[in-house]
Motif scaffolding. Structure first.
Motif, PDB file in Angstrom:
ATOM      1  N   LYS A   2       0.855  -1.185   0.000  1.00 13.79           N
ATOM      2  CA  LYS A   2       0.000   0.000   0.000  1.00 13.79           C
ATOM      3  C   LYS A   2       0.891   1.234   0.000  1.00 13.79           C
ATOM      4  N   ILE A   4       1.263   5.175   0.496  1.00 13.97           N
ATOM      5  CA  ILE A   4       0.612   6.303   1.151  1.00 13.97           C
ATOM      6  C   ILE A   4       1.296   7.566   0.662  1.00 13.97           C
ATOM      7  N   TYR A   5       0.566   8.391  -0.048  1.00 16.05           N
ATOM      8  CA  TYR A   5       1.140   9.573  -0.657  1.00 16.05           C
ATOM      9  C   TYR A   5       1.138  10.757   0.295  1.00 16.05           C
ATOM     10  N   GLU A   6       2.186  11.560   0.192  1.00 19.32           N
ATOM     11  CA  GLU A   6       2.291  12.773   0.982  1.00 19.32           C
ATOM     12  C   GLU A   6       1.189  13.756   0.614  1.00 19.32           C
ATOM     13  N   GLU A  74       4.872   8.967   1.088  1.00 27.47           N
ATOM     14  CA  GLU A  74       5.265   9.222   2.464  1.00 27.47           C
ATOM     15  C   GLU A  74       5.707   7.942   3.153  1.00 27.47           C
ATOM     16  N   LYS A  75       5.017   6.843   2.829  1.00 26.67           N
ATOM     17  CA  LYS A  75       5.284   5.581   3.505  1.00 26.67           C
ATOM     18  C   LYS A  75       4.794   4.423   2.640  1.00 26.67           C
ATOM     19  N   GLU A  77       3.608   0.438   3.164  1.00 28.34           N
ATOM     20  CA  GLU A  77       3.335  -0.656   4.099  1.00 28.34           C
ATOM     21  C   GLU A  77       3.455  -1.959   3.337  1.00 28.34           C
TER      22      GLU A  77
END
Length: 78
Positions: A2, A4-6, A74-75, A77
């Motif tokens: 997954k 995760i966009y800033e 950003e991250k 997972e």
């Protein structure tokens, strides 16, 4: 996985110079790439989405055309 966009961006800067460190982009050949620093980037997947790894020095081609810049991740997972 997954992503995760800033933040979402509509930036249409189409050269490698506009890609920030650790940001993903699609090169002119359609490969998913990640900018490593001011002088290098790697390929992650080919134009069909298959894993593909390559290391490239970019210090001499900052004006290299690219297809698009992905929103900043950003991250991840996994």
């Amino acid at each position: 996985m997954k992503f995760i966009y800033e933040k979402e961006t509509k930036d249409n800067q189409l050269t490698l110079r506009a890609v920030e460190e650790n940001q993903f982009f699609v090169c002119e050949d359609g490969y998913l790439c990640q900018r490593l620093g001011s002088e290098s980037y790697i390929t992650i997947a080919d134009e069909e989405g298959y894993p593909s790894c390559g290391y490239y020095m970019s210090r001499y081609n900052a004006d290299m055309p690219i297809r698009r810049i992905l929103p900043r991740v950003e991250k991840i997972e996994f």
